[in-house]
Design a protein around this motif. Structure first.
Motif, mmCIF file in Angstrom:
data_model
loop_
_atom_site.group_PDB
_atom_site.id
_atom_site.type_symbol
_atom_site.label_atom_id
_atom_site.label_comp_id
_atom_site.label_asym_id
_atom_site.label_seq_id
_atom_site.Cartn_x
_atom_site.Cartn_y
_atom_site.Cartn_z
ATOM 1 N N ALA A 194 52.301 -12.492 22.114
ATOM 2 C CA ALA A 194 51.646 -12.305 23.413
ATOM 3 C C ALA A 194 52.335 -13.057 24.542
ATOM 4 C CB ALA A 194 50.188 -12.761 23.314
ATOM 5 N N SER A 195 53.562 -13.508 24.318
ATOM 6 C CA SER A 195 54.251 -14.313 25.346
ATOM 7 C C SER A 195 54.436 -13.558 26.650
ATOM 8 C CB SER A 195 55.611 -14.781 24.818
ATOM 9 O OG SER A 195 55.446 -15.657 23.722
ATOM 10 N N LEU A 196 54.591 -12.243 26.561
ATOM 11 C CA LEU A 196 54.776 -11.430 27.770
ATOM 12 C C LEU A 196 53.588 -10.487 27.993
ATOM 13 C CD1 LEU A 196 58.581 -10.604 27.548
ATOM 14 C CD2 LEU A 196 57.456 -12.239 29.068
ATOM 15 N N ALA A 197 52.431 -10.819 27.420
ATOM 16 C CA ALA A 197 51.248 -9.978 27.646
ATOM 17 C C ALA A 197 50.887 -9.960 29.126
ATOM 18 C CB ALA A 197 50.079 -10.474 26.812
ATOM 19 N N CYS A 198 51.128 -11.072 29.816
ATOM 20 C CA CYS A 198 51.098 -11.114 31.282
ATOM 21 C C CYS A 198 52.544 -11.164 31.734
ATOM 22 C CB CYS A 198 50.342 -12.342 31.790
ATOM 23 S SG CYS A 198 48.569 -12.314 31.468
ATOM 24 N N SER A 199 53.014 -10.106 32.341
ATOM 25 C CA SER A 199 54.449 -9.987 32.621
ATOM 26 C C SER A 199 54.855 -10.568 33.969
ATOM 27 C CB SER A 199 54.867 -8.510 32.562
ATOM 28 O OG SER A 199 54.126 -7.750 33.501
ATOM 29 N N TRP A 221 54.115 -13.899 37.031
ATOM 30 C CA TRP A 221 53.634 -15.282 37.189
ATOM 31 C C TRP A 221 53.682 -15.639 38.664
ATOM 32 C CZ3 TRP A 221 55.158 -19.910 39.216
ATOM 33 C CH2 TRP A 221 54.478 -21.052 38.766
ATOM 34 N N PRO A 222 52.702 -16.339 39.217
ATOM 35 C CA PRO A 222 51.570 -16.999 38.552
ATOM 36 C C PRO A 222 50.396 -16.069 38.266
ATOM 37 C CG PRO A 222 51.532 -17.525 40.879
ATOM 38 C CD PRO A 222 52.802 -16.743 40.650
ATOM 39 N N LEU A 223 50.331 -14.898 38.926
ATOM 40 C CA LEU A 223 49.263 -13.950 38.611
ATOM 41 C C LEU A 223 49.589 -13.210 37.324
ATOM 42 C CD1 LEU A 223 48.567 -12.483 42.174
ATOM 43 C CD2 LEU A 223 47.400 -14.382 41.024
ATOM 44 N N CYS A 224 48.569 -12.691 36.690
ATOM 45 C CA CYS A 224 48.756 -11.929 35.458
ATOM 46 C C CYS A 224 48.757 -10.445 35.809
ATOM 47 C CB CYS A 224 47.651 -12.268 34.456
ATOM 48 S SG CYS A 224 47.790 -11.367 32.888
ATOM 49 N N ASP A 225 49.950 -9.887 35.923
ATOM 50 C CA ASP A 225 50.101 -8.485 36.309
ATOM 51 C C ASP A 225 49.360 -8.184 37.608
ATOM 52 O OD1 ASP A 225 51.648 -8.013 34.043
ATOM 53 O OD2 ASP A 225 49.897 -7.554 32.823
ATOM 54 N N GLY A 226 49.454 -9.125 38.546
ATOM 55 C CA GLY A 226 48.874 -8.962 39.867
ATOM 56 C C GLY A 226 47.414 -9.349 39.982
ATOM 57 N N ALA A 227 46.790 -9.785 38.891
ATOM 58 C CA ALA A 227 45.365 -10.130 38.911
ATOM 59 C C ALA A 227 45.186 -11.625 38.698
ATOM 60 C CB ALA A 227 44.610 -9.359 37.835
ATOM 61 N N VAL A 228 44.239 -12.196 39.446
ATOM 62 C CA VAL A 228 43.893 -13.597 39.215
ATOM 63 C C VAL A 228 43.247 -13.743 37.840
ATOM 64 C CG1 VAL A 228 42.490 -15.531 40.033
ATOM 65 C CG2 VAL A 228 43.618 -14.024 41.683
ATOM 66 N N VAL A 229 42.300 -12.849 37.550
ATOM 67 C CA VAL A 229 41.682 -12.787 36.222
ATOM 68 C C VAL A 229 41.873 -11.359 35.708
ATOM 69 C CG1 VAL A 229 39.576 -13.040 34.867
ATOM 70 C CG2 VAL A 229 39.968 -14.531 36.848
ATOM 71 N N PRO A 230 42.769 -11.166 34.744
ATOM 72 C CA PRO A 230 43.049 -9.808 34.274
ATOM 73 C C PRO A 230 41.923 -9.292 33.371
ATOM 74 C CG PRO A 230 44.223 -11.383 32.936
ATOM 75 C CD PRO A 230 43.552 -12.180 34.024
ATOM 76 N N PRO A 231 41.882 -7.999 33.113
ATOM 77 C CA PRO A 231 40.932 -7.466 32.119
ATOM 78 C C PRO A 231 41.223 -8.091 30.761
ATOM 79 C CG PRO A 231 41.898 -5.704 33.419
ATOM 80 C CD PRO A 231 42.678 -6.945 33.756
ATOM 81 N N PRO A 280 43.243 -8.119 23.327
ATOM 82 C CA PRO A 280 43.285 -9.463 22.723
ATOM 83 C C PRO A 280 44.547 -10.247 23.092
ATOM 84 C CG PRO A 280 42.625 -7.825 21.105
ATOM 85 C CD PRO A 280 43.063 -7.068 22.313
ATOM 86 N N LEU A 281 45.676 -9.558 23.241
ATOM 87 C CA LEU A 281 46.909 -10.263 23.567
ATOM 88 C C LEU A 281 46.860 -10.824 24.987
ATOM 89 C CD1 LEU A 281 49.654 -8.001 21.937
ATOM 90 C CD2 LEU A 281 48.491 -10.005 21.000
ATOM 91 N N ILE A 282 46.341 -10.039 25.916
ATOM 92 C CA ILE A 282 46.189 -10.532 27.293
ATOM 93 C C ILE A 282 45.203 -11.689 27.326
ATOM 94 C CG2 ILE A 282 45.348 -9.947 29.595
ATOM 95 C CD1 ILE A 282 46.499 -7.180 29.258
ATOM 96 N N ALA A 283 44.115 -11.566 26.578
ATOM 97 C CA ALA A 283 43.116 -12.641 26.531
ATOM 98 C C ALA A 283 43.726 -13.925 25.984
ATOM 99 C CB ALA A 283 41.928 -12.212 25.681
ATOM 100 N N LEU A 284 44.564 -13.804 24.953
ATOM 101 C CA LEU A 284 45.205 -14.976 24.365
ATOM 102 C C LEU A 284 46.183 -15.617 25.341
ATOM 103 C CD1 LEU A 284 45.415 -16.646 21.776
ATOM 104 C CD2 LEU A 284 47.161 -15.048 20.970
ATOM 105 N N HIS A 285 46.987 -14.774 25.992
ATOM 106 C CA HIS A 285 47.947 -15.279 26.963
ATOM 107 C C HIS A 285 47.232 -15.955 28.131
ATOM 108 C CE1 HIS A 285 51.983 -14.974 29.047
ATOM 109 N NE2 HIS A 285 51.174 -15.318 30.049
ATOM 110 N N PHE A 286 46.192 -15.314 28.624
ATOM 111 C CA PHE A 286 45.471 -15.856 29.778
ATOM 112 C C PHE A 286 44.768 -17.166 29.418
ATOM 113 C CE2 PHE A 286 41.818 -15.933 32.765
ATOM 114 C CZ PHE A 286 42.548 -15.987 33.958
#
Length: 334
Positions: free
Chosen positions: A199-204, A206-216, A220-226
């Protein structure tokens, strides 16, 4: 400082460096997917020392010789350098316990944690390098490192050790630094879970996660990364709070301020390396550097905590104190 104490601290320093290298090499193993390149334990494909010729006799190996060497060198450093050095230091500290009991206590703890670490290493291999086993293995390694640092710092009494400062600091600082150190340890463990789950690149970004402050967080991979990012952010803010606290008390406790200046500097570097991991798409060197910097931040907090613990009034001198110039020695019944 006595020559024997200097030698003890020198050997302890070697053990600390070797343990740090071992932890960083673990990040290289994860980044190169080499964790199962030696599928058995404590051997590697049935060999104590795998060579290209020996490995050529084993059918169906899906790893390169370099990957096998990463894992084997990791085991070698743990079993041939860190393990024996920790045992020697624990025995050495027990011999010196009449002069200073603290290194012996840290040595016993380090040795016990190292035995646990060996069992966890075997479990990690047998459990096929599951993310939870990798995270527990990494966390325990950092506890071993913390105990070795404790041996190093406590071996010199406050008046003799260049590392230890003795200015009075508020009692709550100990609890605060301890809490932040646990938070840093949790952040590193979450990072290992994140990397091991891919999940190292689940949020591609930085500092936002794919443009979102709090991503969906349904993925599970995005949740783990976040989660790792949130822990990292909270840790950084907590260290910033400690730094500002130390700045306010720097006149009466300059040592606390020096320690927190060092720690906040390491945090700034770590933030930059963490961003580079995303921007450069997780090359091996950034992954290893990121973990190494995280361990240095934790180590810096451990040193600060030890300095707070061994501050004024906590030394355990042996023998009667020498009288100051012009001052009579107190009577025995005083």
């Amino acid at each position: 400082m006595k020559p024997s104490i200097r030698r003890f601290r020198a050997v302890t320093g070697i053990a600390i460096v070797a343990t740090f290298v071992l932890i960083v090499l673990g990040a290289v193993i994860r980044a190169t997917n080499s964790g199962l390149s030696c599928p058995d334990w404590p051997h590697c494909y049935g060999f104590w020392v795998p060579t290209p010729a020996k490995l050529a006799t084993v059918p169906g190996i899906d790893y390169t010789f370099t990957q096998v060497m990463y894992e084997w060198v990791h085991r070698f450093i743990a079993g041939i350098i860190v393990g024996p050095l920790t045992l020697i230091l624990a025995i050495w500290a027990l011999v010196m316990r009449r002069e200073n009991l603290r290194p012996a206590l840290f040595g016993i703890a380090a040795l016990a944690l190292l035995l646990v670490q060996g069992l966890l290493g075997g479990l990690t291999v047998l459990d096929r390098n599951s993310p939870w086993s990798v995270a527990v293995h990494l966390s325990n390694a950092q506890l071993v490192l913390a105990m070795l640092i404790g041996m190093y710092v406590s071996a010199g009494r406050p008046a003799q050790s260049a590392l230890v400062w003795t200015e009075p600091v508020a009692r709550g600082a100990r609890l605060a630094v301890f809490a932040v150190a646990l938070l840093a340890l949790s952040t590193i463990a979450a990072g290992a879970m994140m990397a091991k789950n891919g999940a190292s690149l689940a949020c591609s970004t930085w500092p936002l996660c794919d443009g979102a402050v709090v991503p969906p967080l349904d993925d599970p991979l995005i949740a783990l990364h976040f989660t790792h990012r949130v822990l990292a952010g909270v840790t950084a803010l907590a260290i910033l709070g400690l730094f500002l606290w130390a700045r306010r008390t720097r006149r009466r406790a300059p040592g606390f301020a020096r320690d927190m200046h060092r720690t906040i500097g390491l945090v700034a570097l770590q933030v930059g390396v963490g961003a580079a991991v995303i921007f450069l798409q997780v090359p091996v060197w950034t992954a290893a550097t990121h973990q190494g910097m995280g361990v240095l931040v934790l180590a810096s907090l451990v040193v600060t905590l030890l300095h707070l613990a061994f501050g004024p009034g906590t030394a355990v001198p042996r023998g009667r104190p020498e009288p100051a110039a012009g001052q009579a020695m107190p009577a025995r019944g005083a």
